[in-house]
Scaffold this motif. Sequence first.
Motif: not given
Length: 104
Positions: A82-85, A90-94
């Motif tokens: 959960e902390p990564a969410a 950190r995700h390319p969709t950002f």
Amino acid sequence: MSETPTPEARGGTDWPLWEVFVRSRRGLSHTHAGSLHAPDAELALRNARDLYTRRGEGVSLWVVPSAAITASSPDEKDPFFEPAADKPYRHPTFYEIPEGVKHL
């Protein structure tokens, strides 16, 4: 050629479990191939070679005592990850892809 003694012949003690990782070609990552029992690292490596690379599938082997591996539990997936969410950057969709960029 002498045979390796069985656990029963060694006084009934069980051999430790080893996890085997094989790298099939240079430049690739090692992948988990399976597990085996052996009395020590040297014999684990030899047995892994005989068992998991019989047809020349590998260029490198790792054997790791199973007891030395610490893993997260699949049952605790949600609270553990959960902390990564909450870090969407950190995700390319950002990121938005600029116009004119054809290959990303």
